[in-house]
Design a protein around this motif. Structure first.
Motif, PDB file in Angstrom:
ATOM      1  N   LYS A   1      94.696   9.850  43.170  1.00  0.00           N
ATOM      2  CA  LYS A   1      95.576   9.198  44.133  1.00  0.00           C
ATOM      3  C   LYS A   1      96.778   8.499  43.520  1.00  0.00           C
ATOM      4  N   THR A   2      96.659   7.999  42.277  1.00  0.00           N
ATOM      5  CA  THR A   2      97.728   7.157  41.748  1.00  0.00           C
ATOM      6  C   THR A   2      99.041   7.920  41.636  1.00  0.00           C
ATOM      7  N   LYS A   3      99.021   9.084  40.993  1.00  0.00           N
ATOM      8  CA  LYS A   3     100.209   9.928  40.863  1.00  0.00           C
ATOM      9  C   LYS A   3      99.774  11.369  41.114  1.00  0.00           C
TER      10      LYS A   3
ATOM     11  N   ILE B   1     101.768   1.391  35.468  1.00  0.00           N
ATOM     12  CA  ILE B   1     101.083   1.363  36.762  1.00  0.00           C
ATOM     13  C   ILE B   1     101.951   0.601  37.754  1.00  0.00           C
ATOM     14  N   PRO B   2     102.346   1.200  38.861  1.00  0.00           N
ATOM     15  CA  PRO B   2     103.246   0.513  39.798  1.00  0.00           C
ATOM     16  C   PRO B   2     102.559  -0.641  40.507  1.00  0.00           C
TER      17      PRO B   2
ATOM     18  N   GLY C   1     101.535  -3.064  43.710  1.00  0.00           N
ATOM     19  CA  GLY C   1     101.156  -2.846  45.097  1.00  0.00           C
ATOM     20  C   GLY C   1     100.246  -1.671  45.348  1.00  0.00           C
ATOM     21  N   LYS C   2      99.553  -1.190  44.318  1.00  0.00           N
ATOM     22  CA  LYS C   2      98.663  -0.037  44.454  1.00  0.00           C
ATOM     23  C   LYS C   2      97.185  -0.416  44.341  1.00  0.00           C
ATOM     24  N   GLY C   3      96.883  -1.704  44.413  1.00  0.00           N
ATOM     25  CA  GLY C   3      95.495  -2.141  44.291  1.00  0.00           C
ATOM     26  C   GLY C   3      94.945  -1.960  42.887  1.00  0.00           C
ATOM     27  N   LYS C   4      95.820  -1.993  41.884  1.00  0.00           N
ATOM     28  CA  LYS C   4      95.423  -1.785  40.485  1.00  0.00           C
ATOM     29  C   LYS C   4      95.602  -3.061  39.669  1.00  0.00           C
ATOM     30  N   GLU C   5      95.362  -4.223  40.312  1.00  0.00           N
ATOM     31  CA  GLU C   5      95.642  -5.504  39.671  1.00  0.00           C
ATOM     32  C   GLU C   5      94.928  -5.660  38.334  1.00  0.00           C
TER      33      GLU C   5
ATOM     34  N   GLU D   1      99.945 -10.306  40.714  1.00  0.00           N
ATOM     35  CA  GLU D   1      98.922  -9.292  40.455  1.00  0.00           C
ATOM     36  C   GLU D   1      98.067  -9.659  39.243  1.00  0.00           C
TER      37      GLU D   1
END
Length: 371
Positions: free
Chosen positions: A119-121, A198-199, A201-205, A283
């Motif tokens: 999903k990320t990229k 890692i951008p 706002g993608k829930g990847k804090e 984040e």
């Protein structure tokens, strides 16, 4: 949706796993004894991740084992668990999936596999899978790990090591893993959210913080700063090619230093943003507690994060300066030298090591806008 491949438990002569015969690494008792500060579920996942690497290597897949769980093999002692297996290979999806069928049916440690949407990229040349196994600790007894496959080998310098991690797990199989300098160079690309990292706002804090932690720990192996730079440049070239971009070195450096600098004015999540709020800082504030749950030792603090960020910044600044030697870099990392530039009063006043690192970064860096 790809159908799940089920194992055939009736197959004659099925090999239960390729772990060392003298120890049952998959027993409930062993997993509980090896969970450290983390949960039994994470320890169980880590053991199955190493087993999957051993099984893939045993069946002849040509790949590089990279990512967080590869540090279980590279560091002594390792310090955190991860829930997935990251590999890079020039093999096709069809070859990979054929081997997944084989290891499910032949070894029997994993009961099934299923395709997973990356999903990320999603445009990247990647293929992802869930591998399922019977769990001692999941409520429904169905545990899983992820296999993320980069369908292109990374430009790493590599070595062959036994798939083993202390008392956690050991097999007789060898797997190809990167040198510390190669992993560091690659991981430095993951941090700057405005370039190739890692951008936001993608829930990847928590994910960026894992990379920061890993880089800081890998720096304890005293890698060559020249080799780190070579890896960074090679991985940047490959990533630009894969993503169809032309991100320049100086932009990644500036973005990464800014990311690391984001934590210096704040005392941690318990103090809130203290008037220094930014999306990157927020984040980091949100991610630290979730990240700390993967660590072997309790008590990872905001001060520890500031230290790790400062060590990453020191690495980035040293990599940018042609004249910095390995000895100078090591002296800076170990606190044997001081920076000439003095930070403003109040910046990291309670964290002398991190403050000194940033003062050295200020001496070395051509990107001063983070100050």
């Amino acid at each position: 949706m790809h159908t799940i491949k089920q194992s055939d438990d009736t197959q004659p002569g099925k090999v239960k796993s390729i772990m060392a015969e003298q120890s049952d690494y998959f027993s409930r008792e062993h997993i509980v004894s090896c969970k450290f500060n983390a949960s039994e579920i994470l320890a169980e996942q880590a053991i199955h991740c190493l087993e999957l690497v051993a099984e893939l290597a045993r069946k002849g897949l040509s790949f590089q084992f990279k990512g967080g769980n590869s540090l279980l093999m590279l560091l002594e002692p390792p310090e955190r668990f991860s829930i997935d297996v990251d590999i890079a290979t020039d093999c096709t999806r069809e070859e990979i999936e054929s081997i997944l069928d084989t290891i499910v049916n032949e070894f029997g440690r994993f009961s099934a596999w299923e395709k997973r949407q990356h999903k990320t990229k999603p445009w990247l040349p990647m293929s992802s899978y869930y591998l399922y196994y019977k769990s001692h600790f999941e409520p429904d007894e169905h545990g899983s790990i992820m296999l993320d496959v980069q369908l292109r080998r990374s430009p790493y310098r590599t070595q062959w090591k036994q798939v083993a991690c202390g008392t956690l797990y050991s097999s007789v199989v060898l797997a190809e893993v990167p040198l510390s300098s190669s992993i560091i160079g690659d991981k430095l690309l993951t941090l700057g959210p405005s370039t190739l990292g890692i951008p936001l706002g993608k829930g990847k804090e928590a994910q960026r913080l894992k990379h920061v932690f890993d880089i800081s720990r890998l720096l304890h192996t005293n890698p060559s700063i020249a080799e780190i730079k070579n890896s960074f440049l090679a991985c940047l070239k490959q990533e630009n090619s894969i993503q169809g971009k032309e991100i320049q070195v100086e932009n990644v450096v500036k973005d990464t230093l800014s990311f690391c600098w984001s934590v210096v004015h704040n005392d941690g999540p318990e103090c809130g943003a203290s008037g220094q709020s930014s999306p990157v800082l927020n984040e980091n504030l949100q991610g630290i507690n979730a990240f700390a749950k993967h660590l072997f030792k309790p008590g990872y603090s905001w001060r520890d994060l500031q230290v790790d960020m400062a060590r990453v910044a020191l690495c980035v600044a040293a990599m940018e300066m042609e004249q910095i030697t390995d000895l100078q870099f090591l002296d800076a990392l170990t606190g044997k030298c001081e920076g000439r530039v003095r930070l403003n009063d109040g910046i990291l006043s309670n964290n002398s090591y991190a403050r000194n690192c940033w003062e050295i970064v200020s001496d070395w860096s051509n990107n001063e806008t983070f100050l």
